[in-house]
Design a protein around this motif. Structure first.
Motif, PDB file in Angstrom:
ATOM      1  N   SER A  41       0.765  -1.297  -0.136  1.00 16.20           N
ATOM      2  CA  SER A  41      -0.116  -0.079  -0.095  1.00 16.20           C
ATOM      3  C   SER A  41       0.899   1.114   0.003  1.00 16.20           C
ATOM      4  N   THR A  42       0.197   2.389  -0.372  1.00  9.61           N
ATOM      5  CA  THR A  42       1.038   3.733  -0.334  1.00  9.61           C
ATOM      6  C   THR A  42       0.251   4.464   0.613  1.00  9.61           C
ATOM      7  N   PHE A  43      -0.459   4.015   1.569  1.00  9.35           N
ATOM      8  CA  PHE A  43      -1.223   4.869   2.685  1.00  9.35           C
ATOM      9  C   PHE A  43      -0.122   5.778   3.311  1.00  9.35           C
ATOM     10  N   SER A  44      -0.427   6.916   3.907  1.00  8.06           N
ATOM     11  CA  SER A  44       0.179   7.845   4.750  1.00  8.06           C
ATOM     12  C   SER A  44       0.028   7.381   5.994  1.00  8.06           C
ATOM     13  N   ALA A  45       0.899   7.459   6.776  1.00 12.72           N
ATOM     14  CA  ALA A  45       0.749   7.133   8.577  1.00 12.72           C
ATOM     15  C   ALA A  45      -0.527   7.718   8.953  1.00 12.72           C
ATOM     16  N   LEU A  46      -0.997   8.774   8.490  1.00 13.97           N
ATOM     17  CA  LEU A  46      -2.599   9.190   8.975  1.00 13.97           C
ATOM     18  C   LEU A  46      -3.505   8.170   8.413  1.00 13.97           C
ATOM     19  N   GLU A  47      -3.408   7.897   7.191  1.00 13.62           N
ATOM     20  CA  GLU A  47      -4.431   6.960   6.735  1.00 13.62           C
ATOM     21  C   GLU A  47      -4.406   5.569   7.213  1.00 13.62           C
ATOM     22  N   GLN A  48      -3.098   5.122   7.618  1.00 15.15           N
ATOM     23  CA  GLN A  48      -2.811   3.822   8.284  1.00 15.15           C
ATOM     24  C   GLN A  48      -3.680   3.809   9.483  1.00 15.15           C
ATOM     25  N   ALA A  49      -3.406   4.902  10.409  1.00 16.94           N
ATOM     26  CA  ALA A  49      -4.010   4.885  11.702  1.00 16.94           C
ATOM     27  C   ALA A  49      -5.523   4.900  11.687  1.00 16.94           C
TER      28      ALA A  49
END
Length: 77
Positions: A41-49
């Motif tokens: 995935s290319t999710f940002s840390a915020l998106e992962q959280a």
């Protein structure tokens, strides 16, 4: 809308992105935990959280529902 799949038996929640969230223990207990996997995935840390938080809410609500149904079946049975 995002798609989620849940398996209480396997203690697993999966997201349509391919992200997988493996749960350990029972929500509310001292040994409760989550192991997220965001392979490829290319999710940002915020998106992962945000995904972790949503997966945890989905899993906790499903477990509560199962426990509630089991309690009702015990009372009725």
């Amino acid at each position: 809308m995002e798609d989620w799949n849940i398996s209480i038996k396997q203690q697993l929640v999966t997201h349509s992105s391919g992200s997988v969230f493996k749960f350990n223990g029972r929500p509310g207990s001292t040994d409760y935990g989550i192991s997220p996997s965001f392979k490829g995935s290319t999710f940002s840390a915020l998106e992962q959280a945000q995904l972790i938080r949503t997966a945890a809410e989905i899993y906790q609500n499903a477990v509560k529902e199962v426990i509630s149904l089991q309690a009702k079946a015990t009372v009725a049975g």
